[in-house]
Design a protein around this motif. Structure first.
Motif, PDB file in Angstrom:
ATOM      1  N   VAL A  97       0.834  -1.202   0.000  1.00 51.25           N
ATOM      2  CA  VAL A  97       0.000   0.000   0.000  1.00 51.25           C
ATOM      3  C   VAL A  97       0.869   1.253   0.000  1.00 51.25           C
ATOM      4  O   VAL A  97       0.615   2.216  -0.743  1.00 51.25           O
ATOM      5  CB  VAL A  97      -0.945   0.010   1.218  1.00 51.25           C
ATOM      6  CG1 VAL A  97      -1.674   1.343   1.332  1.00 51.25           C
ATOM      7  CG2 VAL A  97      -1.948  -1.134   1.117  1.00 51.25           C
ATOM      8  N   MET A  98       1.916   1.244   0.823  1.00 49.06           N
ATOM      9  CA  MET A  98       2.794   2.411   0.889  1.00 49.06           C
ATOM     10  C   MET A  98       3.560   2.609  -0.418  1.00 49.06           C
ATOM     11  O   MET A  98       3.849   3.748  -0.805  1.00 49.06           O
ATOM     12  CB  MET A  98       3.772   2.273   2.057  1.00 49.06           C
ATOM     13  CG  MET A  98       3.136   2.455   3.427  1.00 49.06           C
ATOM     14  SD  MET A  98       2.153   3.982   3.569  1.00 49.06           S
ATOM     15  CE  MET A  98       3.389   5.237   3.231  1.00 49.06           C
ATOM     16  N   ALA A  99       3.870   1.535  -1.103  1.00 45.78           N
ATOM     17  CA  ALA A  99       4.510   1.669  -2.413  1.00 45.78           C
ATOM     18  C   ALA A  99       3.572   2.366  -3.390  1.00 45.78           C
ATOM     19  O   ALA A  99       4.004   3.198  -4.207  1.00 45.78           O
ATOM     20  CB  ALA A  99       4.924   0.297  -2.940  1.00 45.78           C
ATOM     21  N   ILE A 100       2.285   2.039  -3.305  1.00 46.77           N
ATOM     22  CA  ILE A 100       1.295   2.711  -4.157  1.00 46.77           C
ATOM     23  C   ILE A 100       1.234   4.197  -3.813  1.00 46.77           C
ATOM     24  O   ILE A 100       1.200   5.059  -4.703  1.00 46.77           O
ATOM     25  CB  ILE A 100      -0.086   2.059  -3.978  1.00 46.77           C
ATOM     26  CG1 ILE A 100      -0.066   0.621  -4.526  1.00 46.77           C
ATOM     27  CG2 ILE A 100      -1.168   2.883  -4.689  1.00 46.77           C
ATOM     28  CD1 ILE A 100      -1.341  -0.160  -4.250  1.00 46.77           C
ATOM     29  N   VAL A 101       1.236   4.519  -2.521  1.00 47.94           N
ATOM     30  CA  VAL A 101       1.211   5.914  -2.082  1.00 47.94           C
ATOM     31  C   VAL A 101       2.438   6.656  -2.615  1.00 47.94           C
ATOM     32  O   VAL A 101       2.329   7.767  -3.163  1.00 47.94           O
ATOM     33  CB  VAL A 101       1.177   5.994  -0.542  1.00 47.94           C
ATOM     34  CG1 VAL A 101       1.399   7.426  -0.066  1.00 47.94           C
ATOM     35  CG2 VAL A 101      -0.151   5.458  -0.010  1.00 47.94           C
ATOM     36  N   VAL A 177       4.455  11.443   2.683  1.00 40.61           N
ATOM     37  CA  VAL A 177       4.448   9.980   2.716  1.00 40.61           C
ATOM     38  C   VAL A 177       4.394   9.478   4.154  1.00 40.61           C
ATOM     39  O   VAL A 177       3.621   8.562   4.481  1.00 40.61           O
ATOM     40  CB  VAL A 177       5.697   9.412   2.003  1.00 40.61           C
ATOM     41  CG1 VAL A 177       5.809   7.898   2.229  1.00 40.61           C
ATOM     42  CG2 VAL A 177       5.644   9.705   0.507  1.00 40.61           C
ATOM     43  N   VAL A 178       5.188  10.082   5.029  1.00 40.97           N
ATOM     44  CA  VAL A 178       5.228   9.653   6.434  1.00 40.97           C
ATOM     45  C   VAL A 178       3.885   9.883   7.112  1.00 40.97           C
ATOM     46  O   VAL A 178       3.399   9.024   7.856  1.00 40.97           O
ATOM     47  CB  VAL A 178       6.358  10.386   7.188  1.00 40.97           C
ATOM     48  CG1 VAL A 178       6.245  10.137   8.697  1.00 40.97           C
ATOM     49  CG2 VAL A 178       7.720   9.918   6.684  1.00 40.97           C
ATOM     50  N   LEU A 179       3.257  11.027   6.858  1.00 42.40           N
ATOM     51  CA  LEU A 179       1.967  11.320   7.483  1.00 42.40           C
ATOM     52  C   LEU A 179       0.893  10.323   7.041  1.00 42.40           C
ATOM     53  O   LEU A 179       0.090   9.860   7.857  1.00 42.40           O
ATOM     54  CB  LEU A 179       1.530  12.747   7.151  1.00 42.40           C
ATOM     55  CG  LEU A 179       2.303  13.860   7.856  1.00 42.40           C
ATOM     56  CD1 LEU A 179       1.815  15.220   7.386  1.00 42.40           C
ATOM     57  CD2 LEU A 179       2.183  13.742   9.374  1.00 42.40           C
ATOM     58  N   ILE A 180       0.893  10.006   5.758  1.00 43.71           N
ATOM     59  CA  ILE A 180      -0.069   9.015   5.265  1.00 43.71           C
ATOM     60  C   ILE A 180       0.214   7.655   5.896  1.00 43.71           C
ATOM     61  O   ILE A 180      -0.704   6.935   6.310  1.00 43.71           O
ATOM     62  CB  ILE A 180      -0.031   8.925   3.734  1.00 43.71           C
ATOM     63  CG1 ILE A 180      -0.548  10.230   3.118  1.00 43.71           C
ATOM     64  CG2 ILE A 180      -0.849   7.730   3.229  1.00 43.71           C
ATOM     65  CD1 ILE A 180      -0.394  10.309   1.616  1.00 43.71           C
ATOM     66  N   GLY A 181       1.489   7.307   5.994  1.00 40.05           N
ATOM     67  CA  GLY A 181       1.857   6.043   6.625  1.00 40.05           C
ATOM     68  C   GLY A 181       1.438   5.981   8.076  1.00 40.05           C
ATOM     69  O   GLY A 181       0.933   4.950   8.558  1.00 40.05           O
ATOM     70  N   LEU A 182       1.607   7.088   8.810  1.00 38.39           N
ATOM     71  CA  LEU A 182       1.199   7.136  10.210  1.00 38.39           C
ATOM     72  C   LEU A 182      -0.309   6.984  10.348  1.00 38.39           C
ATOM     73  O   LEU A 182      -0.805   6.287  11.256  1.00 38.39           O
ATOM     74  CB  LEU A 182       1.658   8.449  10.847  1.00 38.39           C
ATOM     75  CG  LEU A 182       3.157   8.598  11.096  1.00 38.39           C
ATOM     76  CD1 LEU A 182       3.466  10.005  11.586  1.00 38.39           C
ATOM     77  CD2 LEU A 182       3.652   7.562  12.091  1.00 38.39           C
TER      78      LEU A 182
END
Length: 203
Positions: A97-101, A177-182
């Motif tokens: 998912v994070m790779a897609i982001v 990216v970090v905020l979305i991951g969090l």
């Protein structure tokens, strides 16, 4: 004979994992350039790297919470094992998912869309965080896992190389990216916490 060949294949693989992790931690700029030029695939990165490092957290967490315990309190073995398996599966899925982001955000910051490069960035930037999870094996040392924040720096250094971002836009891209991951991790963590208190959850 087949077993000997299999065992013989393990040693070089482990050495490759150790070398990659060491190089990312000690000389990330050079290692990201090496990674950018590698011909590989998402499946191969999972198979040869992610499956092993991503397992550190679930295994260490299981030992820390179910075998050692926090202040004498332990999670039941069945619950701990189930949570470890769930955490491992979620980690593998979240990486994708994070790779897609990472891939979808890059063009908005002047970079390129390239899913394989995005997956490389997602997978290898997590190295520090995955390794730092070893501290959770002893609950009293779990706070030391904060050194895994070095993964944010790895993401910052790798983004311009892998996603061809302008250097001046790398900081805000990294923050996004970090905020979305969090946010995603918070949502997943909330669901796991809710599952843990369900009456039918194994003790």
């Amino acid at each position: 004979m087949q077993r000997e060949r299999s065992i013989g294949d393990v040693i070089p693989m482990v050495m490759d994992i150790v070398a990659r992790a060491r190089n990312l931690l000690l000389s990330p700029g050079a290692e990201w350039r090496n990674i950018a030029g590698e011909a590989t695939s998402v499946e191969r990165i999972y198979r040869d790297y992610v499956l092993y490092l991503a397992a550190i957290g679930p295994i260490a967490g299981f030992i820390g919470t179910s075998l050692i315990g926090i202040a004498g309190a332990r999670i039941g073995l069945a619950s701990g094992l189930l949570l470890a398996v769930l955490r491992y599966g979620i980690t593998l899925a979240m990486l994708h998912v994070m790779a897609i982001v990472i891939d979808r955000l890059a063009p908005h910051f002047g970079g390129r869309s390239d899913f394989l490069s995005a997956f490389k960035l997602a997978a290898y930037s997590m190295t520090a965080a995955w390794l730092a999870n070893i501290f959770t094996i002893i609950p009293a040392l779990a706070l030391l896992a904060i050194v895994g924040l070095y993964s944010v720096y790895l993401l910052f250094i790798g983004a311009p190389v892998l996603m061809r971002l302008p250097a001046m836009k790398a900081p805000i891209y990294t923050i996004a990216v970090v905020l979305i991951g969090l946010l995603l991790n918070y949502l997943v963590g909330s669901m796991l916490a809710a599952l843990l208190v369900q009456p039918g959850f194994p003790g």
